[in-house]
Design a protein around this motif. Sequence first.
Motif, PDB file in Angstrom:
ATOM      1  N   UNK A  46      12.856  -2.656   5.255  1.00 47.64           N
ATOM      2  CA  UNK A  46      11.689  -2.308   4.442  1.00 47.64           C
ATOM      3  C   UNK A  46      11.775  -0.828   4.077  1.00 47.64           C
ATOM      4  N   UNK A  47      11.313  -0.470   2.896  1.00 46.30           N
ATOM      5  CA  UNK A  47      11.347   0.938   2.473  1.00 46.30           C
ATOM      6  C   UNK A  47      10.114   1.260   1.649  1.00 46.30           C
ATOM      7  N   UNK A  48       9.482   2.372   1.967  1.00 47.77           N
ATOM      8  CA  UNK A  48       8.275   2.785   1.243  1.00 47.77           C
ATOM      9  C   UNK A  48       8.210   4.303   1.199  1.00 47.77           C
ATOM     10  N   UNK A  79       2.186   1.241   5.452  1.00 49.89           N
ATOM     11  CA  UNK A  79       2.797   0.367   4.440  1.00 49.89           C
ATOM     12  C   UNK A  79       3.836  -0.578   5.062  1.00 49.89           C
ATOM     13  N   UNK A  80       4.513  -0.115   6.089  1.00 51.60           N
ATOM     14  CA  UNK A  80       5.460  -0.994   6.797  1.00 51.60           C
ATOM     15  C   UNK A  80       4.676  -2.063   7.566  1.00 51.60           C
ATOM     16  N   UNK A  82       1.932  -3.248   6.719  1.00 44.22           N
ATOM     17  CA  UNK A  82       1.366  -4.149   5.707  1.00 44.22           C
ATOM     18  C   UNK A  82       2.361  -5.193   5.210  1.00 44.22           C
ATOM     19  N   UNK A  83       3.612  -5.113   5.658  1.00 40.26           N
ATOM     20  CA  UNK A  83       4.609  -6.149   5.352  1.00 40.26           C
ATOM     21  C   UNK A  83       4.911  -6.988   6.601  1.00 40.26           C
ATOM     22  N   UNK A 150       8.471 -11.782   6.759  1.00 43.63           N
ATOM     23  CA  UNK A 150       7.919 -10.818   5.798  1.00 43.63           C
ATOM     24  C   UNK A 150       6.636 -11.406   5.233  1.00 43.63           C
ATOM     25  N   UNK A 152       3.962 -10.986   2.139  1.00 44.42           N
ATOM     26  CA  UNK A 152       3.661 -10.336   0.869  1.00 44.42           C
ATOM     27  C   UNK A 152       2.163 -10.423   0.592  1.00 44.42           C
ATOM     28  N   UNK A 153       1.724  -9.658  -0.390  1.00 45.11           N
ATOM     29  CA  UNK A 153       0.315  -9.739  -0.762  1.00 45.11           C
ATOM     30  C   UNK A 153       0.048 -10.927  -1.676  1.00 45.11           C
ATOM     31  N   UNK A 154       1.084 -11.580  -2.107  1.00 44.56           N
ATOM     32  CA  UNK A 154       0.943 -12.634  -3.121  1.00 44.56           C
ATOM     33  C   UNK A 154       0.789 -14.032  -2.541  1.00 44.56           C
ATOM     34  N   UNK A 215      -1.001 -10.213   3.146  1.00 50.41           N
ATOM     35  CA  UNK A 215      -1.284  -9.034   3.975  1.00 50.41           C
ATOM     36  C   UNK A 215      -1.197  -7.776   3.115  1.00 50.41           C
ATOM     37  N   UNK A 216      -2.132  -6.867   3.329  1.00 54.95           N
ATOM     38  CA  UNK A 216      -2.160  -5.566   2.655  1.00 54.95           C
ATOM     39  C   UNK A 216      -2.704  -4.544   3.637  1.00 54.95           C
ATOM     40  N   UNK A 217      -2.392  -3.281   3.418  1.00 51.63           N
ATOM     41  CA  UNK A 217      -3.146  -2.284   4.174  1.00 51.63           C
ATOM     42  C   UNK A 217      -4.287  -1.759   3.297  1.00 51.63           C
TER      43      UNK A 217
ATOM     44  N   UNK B  32       4.924  -4.361  -3.988  1.00 44.92           N
ATOM     45  CA  UNK B  32       4.170  -4.653  -2.759  1.00 44.92           C
ATOM     46  C   UNK B  32       4.053  -3.353  -1.958  1.00 44.92           C
ATOM     47  N   UNK B  33       3.628  -3.437  -0.721  1.00 41.77           N
ATOM     48  CA  UNK B  33       3.454  -2.212   0.058  1.00 41.77           C
ATOM     49  C   UNK B  33       4.780  -1.527   0.358  1.00 41.77           C
ATOM     50  N   UNK B  35       9.341  -2.119  -0.253  1.00 41.29           N
ATOM     51  CA  UNK B  35      10.443  -2.930  -0.755  1.00 41.29           C
ATOM     52  C   UNK B  35      11.081  -3.677   0.407  1.00 41.29           C
ATOM     53  N   UNK B  91      14.190   5.163  -4.106  1.00 39.91           N
ATOM     54  CA  UNK B  91      12.729   5.263  -4.170  1.00 39.91           C
ATOM     55  C   UNK B  91      12.404   6.576  -4.867  1.00 39.91           C
TER      56      UNK B  91
END
Lengths: 328, 328
Positions: A46-48, A79-80, A82-83, A150, A152-154, A215-217, B32-33, B35, B91
Motif C-alpha cells: 500500500x502507498x499513500x 490512510x493505510x 483505511x485499506x 484489502x 476498498x471504499x467501493x 472502509x474509509x478513514x 482510494x485511501x 494505492x 506518488x
Amino acid sequence: MDLKELGEFGLIDRVAADTVYDTTTLLCGIGDDAAVLKPTLGMVQLATADMLVEDIHFTLTTITPWQLGYKSLAVNISDIAAMGGIPRHALVSLGMPSQLPVSFVEQLYTGMKHLAALHHVNIVGGDTVASPKALVINVTVLGEVEPERVIYRSGARAGDVIVVSGTLGDSAAGLRILMQDMKVPCADFLIKAHVTPQPRVDIGRICSQYGVHSLNDISDGLASEIHEICNASGVGARIYEAKLPVSQALATFAAEIGKEATEYVLYGGEDYQLIFTAAPQQIADMQRQLPHITVAVVGEIIVKRGVTLISRDGTEQPILPRGYNHFR
Amino acid sequence: MDLKELGEFGLIDRVAADTVYDTTTLLCGIGDDAAVLKPTLGMVQLATADMLVEDIHFTLTTITPWQLGYKSLAVNISDIAAMGGIPRHALVSLGMPSQLPVSFVEQLYTGMKHLAALHHVNIVGGDTVASPKALVINVTVLGEVEPERVIYRSGARAGDVIVVSGTLGDSAAGLRILMQDMKVPCADFLIKAHVTPQPRVDIGRICSQYGVHSLNDISDGLASEIHEICNASGVGARIYEAKLPVSQALATFAAEIGKEATEYVLYGGEDYQLIFTAAPQQIADMQRQLPHITVAVVGEIIVKRGVTLISRDGTEQPILPRGYNHFR
C-alpha cells in the motif's frame, strides 16, 4: 543554531538516528539514493502520501513542532488503516525556512518517531530542503496487507450497516478551542484529539479480518466520508442522529457554546477514526466476539442514492458532503 | 480557469486520467485511501522522494510547466537507477497557489506522464493542496530490483576504476544560458540537458547485471558524488581531467565564455548521469560486450582518503565536494 549554520547534511545526520523500528522488512534505510525494502511474502503493498502546508493545513500558533511531526505521520498511517493494512515505512520530505531553529526540526522528528515507534514504522528516506516562505511537510507511508483482505471504499451494498469507530467531532472542537483560545471544560481532551489523533490501525485490521464490505478513514468529516463511500459504491445511506458517537467532552463543549454537537460530528473533520459498512450479522459477530471494541452502528446503506440524516425528532433531511476546498 | 474554480476533486479527476502504464504490478491506483501494489516475486522494493520548491530548485522563468513535471519525476527515477533498479510507481504531491491556471497543472502532469510512459511508471497517488506562497512538488518513486543486484554507494574498493555515463556539465551550462538569457551556439543541446534530463535506468540495469561495486547518480556535480562514494566506502579517488567526458556543445560554450569546461563537469550538478566503480576487468568486459554504451573511465579508487584531480599538465590537486547548501 538555525538550519543555515547546520546545513543539509548536518541535519540529515541528526534526524537519521533512531529511525528503524522493524528490521524484518528493511534492508537499507536513510543514507543511499533510495531505501531498500523487503516486502513480506504473499502481501500486497500500500502507498499513500499527504502534503501539509503551513497556514493551510496547520498554523504554528496552534500546534507544537512535536505534535506537527506526530500528526503528519498519523494522517498517513490512517490512510493505510483505511485499506485494512499494516503501516511499514515512511518517507519524510521537509521544506523549511532557513532561519528555522534546529531544535524545531528535532522536536518535529521526535514527535514523528514517537508515533513511528508505536506502529513499528521505519523512517527510510525523504528529503530536507529550503522553503523560504512556508514550512511544508510531505509524508509518504508504505504498508502491507494480505491481497484477499484489502478493503476498498467501493464495496458498500444496500442492506449493510454503517459503523464508525471512537467518537467524532472532538478534533474540530479542539481546533476551535485552540484558534479562539477558549477557556472551556474538557478542553484538554478535545485539543488532544486534534493535535495527536490516533490512527486506527487496530480497527482497520479487525475490519480486514472480518471482511467488511467498505472502509474509509474519517479525515474530512463524517458527511463527506459517507458520500465518498456511497459515490464509489453506487448506493445511498441513511444515518441516525441519535446513534452518532459523541464524547462527553464534545457534548459539554457544545452545550457551553450553544451549538449542536451533531454539526461537529458531521462536518468537523480530522477525526482519523474509521467508517466501514458490513452485513448486520458481521457486525453482530464482531461486537459479540470483541466486546471491548468501541464501534457504533450509525446507519444503513440503501439502494436509493443520496445521504439523509434522521434527526432525533424523526424528520429526515439530506446531508451534503460540504467537503473542504483549500483552493480559496 | 484557475484552481479555485475547479476545486481539488475536479483537479484530481483531470489528472487521474492516463496514469497507468504497467498493470502487472498495480491492483489499484488513484482513487482510494492508498494505492494497492503487487510486488514482483523475488524482488526487493526501492523507495525515494524529492521535494522541489519554487525559487529554490526551479524558477518559472527558466522552465515550462511541462518540463517541470518531466524533471520532477526524472530526478526520482534517477535515484532508482542509482540503486540498479527498475522504477515502477510514483506518488505526486503538488502544493499550488490557488490562482494558478488549471492549464499550468495539466501541462505539468502531461510532462510527467510523458516520462512515466517512457519508463512504464504508474502514477498511483499523491496529494493536491493549496500552497499560497510557492509552488511545491514532492515526488516519491517506488522501484524494484533483484536482491542480489542492489548496488550501494558504499562498495567501492581500492583498485576499482571510476566510470561515468554520458557527458557531464551540460545541465549547469544550460541553466546559466537560461538564467542569463545568453545567445550562444549549442544553446539548445545544453538547455535540453538541464530541463529534460534522461534518467539512466538503462545504465543502472547494466551496472546491476555486471555487479559493479558502487553506484551513484550525479545530481550535485561529479566532485560531490565521488566524495559521497569515497566517504561511504572508506577510500579515496584520483580522477584525470583529460578523461572527463565533455560534450562538443559544452566545449564550444566554455570557449565562448572563456571558462574551463572542467569547472562545469566537476561542480555543475543536475546531470542525472551515473557514476560507478568496478574492477578494471568488469569494465573491459562491459565495453567489449556493449560497444555502443557511452561510458567513460575517468579515474581510479585508491586506498588513501581524499579526492584529487590530475590536470592536463600532470599536476595533482585536491578537489572538494563543494556541495550545495540550500539553507542560505
